[in-house]
Design an enzyme around this catalytic site. Structure first.
Site, mmCIF file in Angstrom:
data_model
loop_
_atom_site.group_PDB
_atom_site.id
_atom_site.type_symbol
_atom_site.label_atom_id
_atom_site.label_comp_id
_atom_site.label_asym_id
_atom_site.label_seq_id
_atom_site.Cartn_x
_atom_site.Cartn_y
_atom_site.Cartn_z
ATOM 1 C CD GLU A 14 8.830 -29.748 -26.514
ATOM 2 O OE1 GLU A 14 8.020 -31.077 -27.175
ATOM 3 O OE2 GLU A 14 9.755 -29.559 -26.212
ATOM 4 C CB CYS A 15 8.500 -26.417 -20.559
ATOM 5 S SG CYS A 15 9.334 -26.116 -19.242
ATOM 6 N N GLY A 16 10.037 -23.670 -21.428
ATOM 7 C CA GLY A 16 11.104 -22.465 -21.664
ATOM 8 C C GLY A 16 10.260 -22.020 -22.716
#
Length: 436
Positions: free
Chosen positions: A327-329
């Site tokens: 997720e994201c990072g």
């Protein structure tokens, strides 16, 4: 029967978090049991709440969650003397289009629970106008009740007197006034506060904030202003599908953005969580059946991630036979490369073709509704997931198969579709709840 109070403000940056932490610790020090909550999609503040109270704090979100889910999460405070819900942004700030139960505004939670609102007002650069702002917030929406205000960062006794008189004329209670006090300022960075676990002095900061607030605010009057409530919905388990039976979860300063209610729901569903640290050059637990990389700050640690060959090779080996999701990072770390703020390009794990740049900063912020084109761990193809996206990285390349059709809160399609390749998938949004 517990009492409930919402802490909000006209805008961000006024001092909601500091006041929440200070009140919570001061009440705990007096022998009360305090349960904190966070209204809205903030994955940093709950850790500070836990540091202040010794109890896990969770997010409640009117855009992403239904009433039953919100009630169940709030129900965890049924055994507390007071539940304190810290708001996000300004009191009425949300999105234009209604979500599951509201727009994501803090006012939604206040109205839903019938809890009064304690406003933090920063009258810097003004005096009587502060009372006009408070009165406007009080009268803006029927069903949202104002308990009173705390003045923050008052410049002088004369300044305080002017504001207090104006509040009194407007019929608004002032519970206290805080002069500027640098010793209780919490450090910030580009995605919000520096995380609680990164600050060795966090307990001392909260203790000082509690002492300072106790000197300047009538804590008993604030407590009496809270609204009595009883939980009509038992705090049963949340209906969240865990991504696997044994989950290898990346967990360190670079990968820490995961909502507490998600981890709790996974455990309640019977899943085991096995944390590992990519920054310590650790790979996922070999006995796990899925690996999950949450968001965080990989852009601040890109050099170490690139240098940690053991972590990268172990994750690649894991992905040959089992699913990996980021997720994201975490998604960025699964990609080919990440360019940091100084323009240095760092090799990432390479399980996806995604390449991102933090040197070309542009804010991506908002709720997301995704319809999966392919399954991810815990969710089937076609599932509709509600989440939130907040990052400053720019996509340089996203060549793999799109994972989902992703829309913002208005229904507009966004470019951050996520992607998938073999057993690996990733998204830029953080999952909050499955749309039912």
């Amino acid at each position: 029967m517990a009492a409930g109070l919402v802490i909000s403000a006209p805008a961000s940056g006024v001092g909601k978090t500091t006041l929440t932490l200070a009140l919570a610790r001061a009440w705990c020090d007096s022998g009360l049991t305090v349960q904190c909550l966070k209204s809205g999609p903030d994955y940093i503040d709950p850790a500070f709440h836990a540091a202040a109270t010794g109890r896990t704090s969770v997010n409640v979100d009117s855009w992403a969650m239904d009433r039953e889910t919100i009630a169940r999460l709030i129900g965890r405070g049924a055994d507390a003397d007071i539940v304190v819900a810290e708001g996000s942004m300004g009191l009425f700030d949300g999105v234009a289009a209604r979500g599951v139960t509201g727009t994501g505004a803090t006012a939604d939670i206040a109205e839903m629970m019938g809890w009064p609102v304690l406003l933090v007002i920063d009258p810097s650069g003004q005096a009587q106008t502060a009372a006009a702002i408070a009165a406007g917030l009080r009268d803006f929406r029927a069903g949202v009740r104002l308990a009173g205000v705390v003045l923050n960062r008052v410049a002088s006794p004369r300044h305080e007197d002017l504001v207090r008189r104006a509040m009194m004329d407007a019929g608004i209670a002032v519970f206290g006034a805080l002069p500027r006090h640098a010793e209780i300022t919490l450090p910030k960075r580009h995605l919000g506060l520096v995380q609680a676990e990164e600050q060795a002095e966090v307990s001392g900061l909260i203790a000082e904030a509690a002492r300072f607030v106790s000197e300047h605010i009538d804590l008993d009057a604030v407590l009496r202003s809270a609204g009595a409530w009883s939980s009509s919905t038992p705090a049963r388990e949340l209906k969240v599908s865990p991504p696997g039976q044994r989950i290898a979860l990346a967990r360190d300063a670079a990968f820490s953005f995961v909502y507490p209610h998600m981890l709790e729901a996974w455990r309640v569903a019977g899943a085991e969580i096995s944390p590992f640290s990519p920054l310590a050059d650790e790979g996922p637990d070999a006995s796990a059946d899925v690996c999950w990389l949450p968001g965080g700050y990989p852009e601040l640690h890109a050099g170490r991630i690139a240098a940690n060959a053991r972590f990268r090779s172990a994750l690649r080996a894991f992905a040959r036979t089992r699913p990996v999701h980021g997720e994201c990072g975490g998604y960025m770390a699964l990609g080919t490369a990440l360019t940091d703020a100084d323009g240095a390009r760092h090799e990432m794990v390479g399980l996806l073709g995604l390449e991102t740049s933090f040197a070309r900063r542009r804010m991506h912020l908002g709720y997301r509704l995704a319809e999966l084109a392919a399954p991810i761990p815990g969710h089937k193809a076609g599932a509709r997931l509600r989440g939130h996206e907040f990052h400053y990285s720019t996509i340089i390349a996203q060549p793999d198969t799109p994972l989902a059709v992703v829309r913002d809160a208005t229904g507009a399609v966004v470019a951050e579709t996520g992607s998938r390749r073999d057993n690996t998938s990733g998204t830029f949004f953080h999952l909050i709840a499955e749309d039912r």
